[in-house]
Design a protein around this motif. Sequence first.
Motif, PDB file in Angstrom:
ATOM      1  N   GLN B  14     137.002   6.511 -53.524  1.00 20.76           N
ATOM      2  CA  GLN B  14     137.308   7.691 -52.702  1.00 20.76           C
ATOM      3  C   GLN B  14     138.230   7.262 -51.576  1.00 20.76           C
ATOM      4  OE1 GLN B  14     135.919  10.649 -53.579  1.00 20.76           O
ATOM      5  NE2 GLN B  14     134.621   9.790 -55.183  1.00 20.76           N
ATOM      6  N   VAL B  15     139.522   7.303 -51.800  1.00 19.99           N
ATOM      7  CA  VAL B  15     140.452   6.855 -50.768  1.00 19.99           C
ATOM      8  C   VAL B  15     141.601   7.850 -50.609  1.00 19.99           C
ATOM      9  CG1 VAL B  15     139.931   4.384 -51.080  1.00 19.99           C
ATOM     10  CG2 VAL B  15     141.726   5.465 -52.443  1.00 19.99           C
ATOM     11  N   SER B  16     142.346   7.707 -49.530  1.00 23.65           N
ATOM     12  CA  SER B  16     143.455   8.626 -49.233  1.00 23.65           C
ATOM     13  C   SER B  16     144.657   8.345 -50.142  1.00 23.65           C
ATOM     14  CB  SER B  16     143.875   8.448 -47.774  1.00 23.65           C
ATOM     15  OG  SER B  16     144.448   7.163 -47.617  1.00 23.65           O
ATOM     16  N   GLN B  17     145.570   9.311 -50.163  1.00 26.70           N
ATOM     17  CA  GLN B  17     146.804   9.163 -50.931  1.00 26.70           C
ATOM     18  C   GLN B  17     147.598   7.947 -50.448  1.00 26.70           C
ATOM     19  OE1 GLN B  17     147.501  10.809 -53.600  1.00 26.70           O
ATOM     20  NE2 GLN B  17     149.453   9.753 -53.900  1.00 26.70           N
ATOM     21  N   GLU B  18     147.582   7.725 -49.148  1.00 21.69           N
ATOM     22  CA  GLU B  18     148.310   6.591 -48.561  1.00 21.69           C
ATOM     23  C   GLU B  18     147.783   5.259 -49.138  1.00 21.69           C
ATOM     24  OE1 GLU B  18     147.235   5.774 -44.592  1.00 21.69           O
ATOM     25  OE2 GLU B  18     148.787   4.247 -44.306  1.00 21.69           O
ATOM     26  N   ILE B  19     146.478   5.151 -49.218  1.00 18.26           N
ATOM     27  CA  ILE B  19     145.850   3.926 -49.743  1.00 18.26           C
ATOM     28  C   ILE B  19     146.203   3.761 -51.226  1.00 18.26           C
ATOM     29  CG2 ILE B  19     143.597   2.892 -50.330  1.00 18.26           C
ATOM     30  CD1 ILE B  19     144.212   2.543 -47.419  1.00 18.26           C
ATOM     31  N   GLY B 103     141.714  -0.691 -48.337  1.00 21.28           N
ATOM     32  CA  GLY B 103     140.762   0.365 -48.017  1.00 21.28           C
ATOM     33  C   GLY B 103     139.365  -0.096 -48.406  1.00 21.28           C
ATOM     34  N   LYS B 126     144.540  -2.609 -44.634  1.00 23.62           N
ATOM     35  CA  LYS B 126     143.812  -1.420 -44.162  1.00 23.62           C
ATOM     36  C   LYS B 126     142.381  -1.413 -44.699  1.00 23.62           C
ATOM     37  CE  LYS B 126     147.916   1.499 -43.619  1.00 23.62           C
ATOM     38  NZ  LYS B 126     147.804   1.805 -42.174  1.00 23.62           N
TER      39      LYS B 126
END
Lengths: 154, 154, 154, 154
Positions: B14-19, B103, B126
């Motif tokens: 479950q991570v952001s688009q950036e990651i 992440g 990150k």
Amino acid sequence: MTRRTQIGVIGGRQVSQEILELAQKVGKEIAQKRAILICGGLGGVMEAACKGAKEAGGLTVGLLPVSSMTEANPYVDIVIPTGLGVARNAVIINACDGVIAIGGSYGTLSEMAFARQKGIPVISLKSWQFDNTIHTTESPEEAVEFVFRQIQMA
Amino acid sequence: MTRRTQIGVIGGRQVSQEILELAQKVGKEIAQKRAILICGGLGGVMEAACKGAKEAGGLTVGLLPVSSMTEANPYVDIVIPTGLGVARNAVIINACDGVIAIGGSYGTLSEMAFARQKGIPVISLKSWQFDNTIHTTESPEEAVEFVFRQIQMA
Amino acid sequence: MTRRTQIGVIGGRQVSQEILELAQKVGKEIAQKRAILICGGLGGVMEAACKGAKEAGGLTVGLLPVSSMTEANPYVDIVIPTGLGVARNAVIINACDGVIAIGGSYGTLSEMAFARQKGIPVISLKSWQFDNTIHTTESPEEAVEFVFRQIQMA
Amino acid sequence: MTRRTQIGVIGGRQVSQEILELAQKVGKEIAQKRAILICGGLGGVMEAACKGAKEAGGLTVGLLPVSSMTEANPYVDIVIPTGLGVARNAVIINACDGVIAIGGSYGTLSEMAFARQKGIPVISLKSWQFDNTIHTTESPEEAVEFVFRQIQMA
């Protein structure tokens, strides 16, 4: 994308020259069918099978019981030093679509038992025959043929 | 024969688009350096990294926590469904020459801890920085460069 | 029948005398509450905690990384030599209703991460504090009280 | 301090009433000899053996394949939910000084193979006899006597 078939070759370290030659032929056949060879990554049957696979340009994976990469035989492309001891036998079987047992002792027996429990095809090439559901053969070509046929039928 | 370098990419589902974009770039860099990408085989960071590696013609290995091959993301070439649950995190680290954490949550933290315990190079992109021995970066290229440099120096 | 509560004590082998004394007090408190002490079965924090538990007539379980029973500290009642290497850290956490971390290094960090991932209560007694969800204390009595209270509330 | 002897009882979940009664007697005998009963913690042979052990005031340990404590049978004192799937079969055998196999299918066979590989005493009570080194019996009392005698001689 379609995943390539993953075939396990299981068997012992202390085996006869005859068994080693069978293992090498089995490894070669697996590679010629474009399947990935999965094994325990050590010597004996495992090394002979990996050597055979590399002769035919195949890809080999060794799931070692120890945690150090240096224990792998020189024909293993991808070394997974599990560090799990003999519990790695269960991981080997989980990673296979079908299994060929060649010679081998109690470690091989544990792996054949896991394969039967999981319901994946398994054939015995001069290895254990602990009940009458185990198909046996003396031919490396037939061993590979049998396992591929069973996988396609599944 | 010389074994190809094996680089782990660890991170959450479950991570952001950036990651995800960072993970894809990292996977691509790893493949361009001819290293094999090792990961947990599931979605999120793992899938993005495998996708990046395949774009560059790389080879990917997924060590799944479950025992079923069908859970692997579509960019995994070699599927190892360990069936070990989270204990497979230790196996992932044993299979790596160096690790890039992107992440991720507590599973990633356990893997970074195992990497530090084993003494293999690890960098945090990150991700966690639990003590001052953890090198961090915001750049996927630098992350891959750092790990390869550390491996060569070891 | 109701199962007795199982409390994990995690921490390293190379620790100060102060840490050992804290571990022994924690072990004693756990036994006085009739809980079973779960640990990694080796020396240092593990041995001190088991010693404390036995002083109070408690029951101790050691989940060793190796496969030989002889590596257990003398205060372990039930020896489980997993043979899994550091993957046994995941098994330790699965066997606990709550966990007390005392001192410790990267192995302990991996176990705290697994505990957080699983959602079981964990407290840090002069150990890691990798995010602000980790409750910390300097008192062995408070550490044990905190974990029991959290378990009852769950 | 001297560690109590740890005896494994292995066998399946789907077994006949006759097998369950044998398992219960074996569990009782083990407890009467003050040994700790080690098993897989689930139903069938495992539950019957634990029940027998508790009737005689014994101590029982269940090493579950799953990661949840709630799957243990009600006669398990110490629940170790390994989360390892069938790889936990190897952990069970590592935790035993000797093993009694009762009925059972392929999982039991894998455990008998691990026991033979490790060289610990094993007896088959209406279970597998895969080679002529496996001692067999029809009597639960004799099974327990045999294993204890072999352990003392080792």
